[in-house]
Motif scaffolding. Sequence first.
Motif, PDB file in Angstrom:
ATOM      1  N   LEU A  72       0.836  -1.200   0.000  1.00  0.00           N
ATOM      2  CA  LEU A  72       0.000   0.000   0.000  1.00  0.00           C
ATOM      3  C   LEU A  72       0.868   1.246   0.000  1.00  0.00           C
ATOM      4  O   LEU A  72       1.877   1.305   0.705  1.00  0.00           O
ATOM      5  CB  LEU A  72      -0.898  -0.004   1.245  1.00  0.00           C
ATOM      6  CG  LEU A  72      -1.884   1.141   1.416  1.00  0.00           C
ATOM      7  CD1 LEU A  72      -3.001   1.048   0.384  1.00  0.00           C
ATOM      8  CD2 LEU A  72      -2.475   1.112   2.830  1.00  0.00           C
ATOM      9  N   ASN A  73       0.463   2.240  -0.778  1.00  0.00           N
ATOM     10  CA  ASN A  73       1.156   3.525  -0.722  1.00  0.00           C
ATOM     11  C   ASN A  73       0.918   4.207   0.618  1.00  0.00           C
ATOM     12  O   ASN A  73      -0.215   4.260   1.100  1.00  0.00           O
ATOM     13  CB  ASN A  73       0.649   4.462  -1.821  1.00  0.00           C
ATOM     14  CG  ASN A  73       1.356   4.258  -3.153  1.00  0.00           C
ATOM     15  OD1 ASN A  73       2.238   3.406  -3.282  1.00  0.00           O
ATOM     16  ND2 ASN A  73       0.966   5.027  -4.141  1.00  0.00           N
ATOM     17  N   SER A  74       1.981   4.752   1.180  1.00  0.00           N
ATOM     18  CA  SER A  74       1.790   5.651   2.320  1.00  0.00           C
ATOM     19  C   SER A  74       1.137   6.934   1.834  1.00  0.00           C
ATOM     20  O   SER A  74       0.355   7.569   2.548  1.00  0.00           O
ATOM     21  CB  SER A  74       3.135   5.965   2.973  1.00  0.00           C
ATOM     22  OG  SER A  74       3.986   6.626   2.047  1.00  0.00           O
ATOM     23  N   ALA A  75       1.447   7.307   0.599  1.00  0.00           N
ATOM     24  CA  ALA A  75       0.860   8.465  -0.061  1.00  0.00           C
ATOM     25  C   ALA A  75       1.271   8.415  -1.527  1.00  0.00           C
ATOM     26  O   ALA A  75       2.244   7.751  -1.896  1.00  0.00           O
ATOM     27  CB  ALA A  75       1.335   9.772   0.572  1.00  0.00           C
ATOM     28  N   ASP A  76       0.506   9.122  -2.374  1.00  0.00           N
ATOM     29  CA  ASP A  76       0.864   9.214  -3.790  1.00  0.00           C
ATOM     30  C   ASP A  76       1.871  10.329  -4.040  1.00  0.00           C
ATOM     31  O   ASP A  76       2.433  10.430  -5.123  1.00  0.00           O
ATOM     32  CB  ASP A  76      -0.381   9.490  -4.640  1.00  0.00           C
ATOM     33  CG  ASP A  76      -1.342   8.319  -4.661  1.00  0.00           C
ATOM     34  OD1 ASP A  76      -0.929   7.194  -4.316  1.00  0.00           O
ATOM     35  OD2 ASP A  76      -2.513   8.529  -5.039  1.00  0.00           O
ATOM     36  N   PHE A  77       2.053  11.218  -3.046  1.00  0.00           N
ATOM     37  CA  PHE A  77       2.928  12.378  -3.175  1.00  0.00           C
ATOM     38  C   PHE A  77       2.483  13.295  -4.315  1.00  0.00           C
ATOM     39  O   PHE A  77       3.294  13.904  -5.009  1.00  0.00           O
ATOM     40  CB  PHE A  77       4.396  11.954  -3.360  1.00  0.00           C
ATOM     41  CG  PHE A  77       4.895  11.098  -2.235  1.00  0.00           C
ATOM     42  CD1 PHE A  77       5.108  11.643  -0.980  1.00  0.00           C
ATOM     43  CD2 PHE A  77       5.120   9.745  -2.411  1.00  0.00           C
ATOM     44  CE1 PHE A  77       5.563  10.858   0.069  1.00  0.00           C
ATOM     45  CE2 PHE A  77       5.571   8.948  -1.373  1.00  0.00           C
ATOM     46  CZ  PHE A  77       5.785   9.507  -0.124  1.00  0.00           C
ATOM     47  N   GLN A  78       1.159  13.358  -4.527  1.00  0.00           N
ATOM     48  CA  GLN A  78       0.570  14.272  -5.488  1.00  0.00           C
ATOM     49  C   GLN A  78      -0.556  15.044  -4.793  1.00  0.00           C
ATOM     50  O   GLN A  78      -1.354  14.454  -4.058  1.00  0.00           O
ATOM     51  CB  GLN A  78      -0.021  13.505  -6.686  1.00  0.00           C
ATOM     52  CG  GLN A  78       1.015  12.827  -7.557  1.00  0.00           C
ATOM     53  CD  GLN A  78       0.360  11.992  -8.644  1.00  0.00           C
ATOM     54  OE1 GLN A  78      -0.199  10.935  -8.393  1.00  0.00           O
ATOM     55  NE2 GLN A  78       0.416  12.491  -9.865  1.00  0.00           N
ATOM     56  N   CYS A  81      -4.058   6.444   4.139  1.00  0.00           N
ATOM     57  CA  CYS A  81      -3.299   5.221   4.397  1.00  0.00           C
ATOM     58  C   CYS A  81      -3.574   4.689   5.798  1.00  0.00           C
ATOM     59  O   CYS A  81      -3.766   3.486   5.983  1.00  0.00           O
ATOM     60  CB  CYS A  81      -1.808   5.504   4.212  1.00  0.00           C
ATOM     61  SG  CYS A  81      -0.725   4.126   4.647  1.00  0.00           S
ATOM     62  N   ILE A  82      -3.612   5.568   6.776  1.00  0.00           N
ATOM     63  CA  ILE A  82      -3.878   5.155   8.160  1.00  0.00           C
ATOM     64  C   ILE A  82      -5.244   4.491   8.268  1.00  0.00           C
ATOM     65  O   ILE A  82      -5.399   3.443   8.901  1.00  0.00           O
ATOM     66  CB  ILE A  82      -3.773   6.358   9.110  1.00  0.00           C
ATOM     67  CG1 ILE A  82      -2.324   6.847   9.192  1.00  0.00           C
ATOM     68  CG2 ILE A  82      -4.277   5.998  10.501  1.00  0.00           C
ATOM     69  CD1 ILE A  82      -2.144   8.111   9.987  1.00  0.00           C
ATOM     70  N   ALA A  83      -6.246   5.090   7.617  1.00  0.00           N
ATOM     71  CA  ALA A  83      -7.600   4.520   7.665  1.00  0.00           C
ATOM     72  C   ALA A  83      -7.655   3.157   6.982  1.00  0.00           C
ATOM     73  O   ALA A  83      -8.220   2.195   7.523  1.00  0.00           O
ATOM     74  CB  ALA A  83      -8.591   5.489   7.007  1.00  0.00           C
TER      75      ALA A  83
END
Length: 421
Positions: free
Chosen positions: A224-230, A239-241
């Motif tokens: 899973l991505n921690s974030a897309d950084f976009q 991501c936490i959810a």
Amino acid sequence: MKVAEAFSLKSGQTLRNRIAKAAMTEGLAGRDGLPNQDHVRLYRRWAAGGLGLSITGNVQIDRAHLERPGNVIVDGPLTIDAKAAWARWAEAARADGTRAIVQISHAGRQTQKAVNPSPKAPSAVPLALPGGQFGMPVPLLESEITVLIARFAHAAVVSREAGFDGVQVHAAHGYLISQFLSPLANRRTDAWGGSLENRARFLVEAVKAVRAAAGADFLLSVKLNSADFQKGGFAFDDCIAVAGWLKNLGVDLLEISGGTYEQPRMMDMEGLEARDEPAQASTRAREAYFVDLAKALMTGQTPPLLVTGGFRTLRSMENAAQNGIAMVGVGRPLCAAPECVAELLEGHSDELPRPEDSLAIGPGWLGPRSPIKLVRTMNGFAAQSWYYQQLRHIASGRDAVSGLNPFNAFLAENRENKARS
């Protein structure tokens, strides 16, 4: 807690240590999409190198949506010969006490135009990349989504019957499930889009289907991505959810990564681009980044975490374990030295190879007036090709090539990909 210690999973399986081979796309399959002797030699070599867990390169559930030429494919019933090929692969990957799982994936809109000019995706949102390598995506019908979820489950069953210990559902790096999670790529207004709960529905239903089909004692991981950084994309709070939902679904291991083709942040962290800072400082920055990321994620509910990206020293791995990270993933060092994890755990070394520190080839071969963005982009492709070519050498029964020129690797890899297309 030490990385050399065994680790027991919710499914009941035990890994002999806490170091995993991260998934690295191999590109070794022929046009039939089957694992072959190259896979057997490569994964047997890695299994002999002291790993606790080995994760295969992404196996595609739809041959019309490959991540690259040479992907292994499982999108329908297997013949007797195909089952035998899969069994040989599993046996090699599980040799010498290594557990092995299959990463299952669908490229979605990140399918190259040469493979599919009209790839399926959540919505008709093309990749914001120059060069025209990717076509305009076609939104999936709900009936097609249901079929794809069933294909993820089928891939898990094939993996289990072959002898693998589990699967990893690939929901990161901008591939199809990651596209569903992103509000930038997913503009749907039905039950598969809009709220985070709806955007995560594909992932949740795929995880449920895999568990139901493959059984409770089958290792189930998610990347899973921690974030897309976009800006406006899948964010860390999302991501936490989602991590909490995956924990409630009984996922054994959650691998945290990040970025997409449009914003390859984790690739940067892994050393694909040239850097100006000293190698030692760069390594420390990458290692600290992932530890801090995981610690922040663990403020919520999450399955045990596998963190991959930039770990090069035994000290940093032990620090990660002390901070609650269940597994540490290693990728690119294994392209240069397949046995490097065993050497680390046996005390012969306290640091893994860092091939990324010598792969920047500079602007000279593109011309003295080449834009810096072009230089960095081509450096990225050349560095990737260097790793791919090293995998091919090891898969053929040889050692990695010392002094391999990245530009020559880039040209050779292009030839290989054309031959497999």
